[in-house]
Design an enzyme around this catalytic site. Sequence first.
Site, PDB file in Angstrom:
ATOM      1  CE  LYS A  81      27.951  36.226 -74.859  1.00  0.00           C
ATOM      2  NZ  LYS A  81      28.650  36.864 -75.980  1.00  0.00           N
ATOM      3  N   GLY A  93      25.061  39.164 -75.879  1.00  0.00           N
ATOM      4  CA  GLY A  93      24.900  39.078 -74.426  1.00  0.00           C
ATOM      5  C   GLY A  93      23.430  39.008 -74.053  1.00  0.00           C
ATOM      6  N   GLY A 143      24.004  35.245 -73.539  1.00  0.00           N
ATOM      7  CA  GLY A 143      24.514  35.532 -72.190  1.00  0.00           C
ATOM      8  C   GLY A 143      23.386  35.493 -71.169  1.00  0.00           C
ATOM      9  CD  GLU A 168      37.634  48.343 -65.824  1.00  0.00           C
ATOM     10  OE1 GLU A 168      36.454  48.145 -66.119  1.00  0.00           O
ATOM     11  OE2 GLU A 168      38.441  47.428 -65.563  1.00  0.00           O
ATOM     12  CD  GLU A 190      37.876  36.451 -61.600  1.00  0.00           C
ATOM     13  OE1 GLU A 190      38.489  37.519 -61.394  1.00  0.00           O
ATOM     14  OE2 GLU A 190      37.969  35.469 -60.846  1.00  0.00           O
ATOM     15  N   GLY A 216      27.018  34.421 -79.900  1.00  0.00           N
ATOM     16  CA  GLY A 216      25.794  35.214 -79.863  1.00  0.00           C
ATOM     17  C   GLY A 216      25.925  36.441 -79.004  1.00  0.00           C
ATOM     18  CB  CYS A 258      40.437  43.280 -65.706  1.00  0.00           C
ATOM     19  SG  CYS A 258      41.378  41.753 -65.639  1.00  0.00           S
TER      20      CYS A 258
END
Length: 473
Positions: free
Chosen positions: A170, A203, A207, A378, A245, A201, A279
């Site tokens: 996904k 999340g 997901g 972040e 991750e 689709g 990231c």
Amino acid sequence: MRNYLKHYINGEWVDSTGSETEEVINPATEEVIGKISLGTKEDLDKAVKAARDAFPSFSQTTKEERVEMLENIAKEYENRKEDIIETITDELGSPLEISENIHFMMGYNHFSQAAESLKNFSFIEEHDGHTRMKESIGVSGLITPWNFPTNQTSTKIASAFAAGSPVVLKPAELTPFAAVILTEIFDKVGVPKGVFNLVNGSGSVIGDGISSHPDIDFVSFTGSGATGEKIMKNASETIKKVALELGGKSPLIVLEDANVEEAAKAAVGHIATNSGQVCSAATRTLIPASMKEEFEEAMKKSLSEFPVGDPRQGNHIGPLVSKKQWDTVQSYIEKGIEEGATMIAGGTGKPEGLDKGYYTKPTIFTDVDNQMVIAQEEIFGPVMTVLTYDTLEEAIETANETIYGLAGYVYGKDPAMLRKAASGIRAGRVKVNDTEADFSSPFGGFKQSGIGREWGDYGIEEYLEVKTILGYP
Ligand code: NAD
């Protein structure tokens, strides 16, 4: 207009069982460039069943067969080079040279590297008194973010294929088109039916469905910490293995003997590349207090060499991916000003003359305290924080004062100091000076940057179970 309203299940493009769709926007123009179907739980169930049915035969394919499959994928991926570059520039807004040199190349390197790593991979090991076998983990569910549309998908898929694990992917709703090209590549080279399945689709439906699905054995996720937490909770209900991750707030330590111009240029490169939506980007630069003025000047000069603009015109910094991301970055720039950091470049609002598109001004804050929000959270945009230090011990301590541990960077000359700084940073990947990328090396995070490793042989290990046999004849 790219209207990709079908999912790829069991070796075929099939209609969605639902009717909901989502528009995909080009962030440089704010124009709609296509649509995807938002899949349903029924679509996901079909994809999982196809993968499960493919598992017995795919997991028993020989290493040589899978090496050949990965090599064929890499070749066909190369054939689709122009298409991949154009697509990523359109859906993500990354400048054409970044789409080529980073996005296209990373995908290519993951497929080629997986083939190489697999050639030397040992699935059976004899030990004193027992035999260890490494077997495919089963069906893997892959969930990926928008910021690296071919890198995140390719590293996961390549490792899963190398290990003999059928997958359901996904991709992110914001940048789904690159995954369609990958699917076309797998279809063309004859990846067996059910081994690769694509369900587009949201999340919250697909997901969430992947992380809780009883017939999925492993979930590999790349994305935000908040979503990672939900996935881990969901997966715990069926005792599913997860690899996460997640985000980062990586430090770049500049040593006293570093070449100031080179180090400043490297720091600026981190917030310029992919508009800072990386990231593993260094977003906290730690410099010796004695170097402050010289370094700030060098950063300003270097930033002036990275113009912001149309990603199709060869500029170095394109737009952010979405209005939502633009708003987030603006709020962090406002926060930095409110917290009392000194803004030496950039600021709020759009760069002059760029009213259309989600462009933002690359911003550098100095006089930053590591406890400030802009040094801890972040931002995921072109915003650099610069901190000063007096001793290397202090620099390492500050570098590690974060919930994250994805990456770290060190610039300097003295090997002993470089080693001390590199080994002192608590992160999954530390880069010394301008060393080249190595796709055989493991990638992943310490602390809240994640669980598990990707790339090369470590990536393959994630998709395997270890079986011990005592008395194997
Ligand atoms: P995100 O967590 O919002 O979304 C990532 C993916 O998860 C998308 O496909 C999304 O649809 C899906 N998702 C959303 N809610 C879900 C749910 N409840 N259950 C399952 N899946 C769900 O992240 P993003 O905004 O797309 O990506 C940015 C984040 O990704 C940043 O934090 C960045 O640091 C991180 N990232 C990490 C790495 C790495 O390798 N460590 C690489 C790239 C990006």
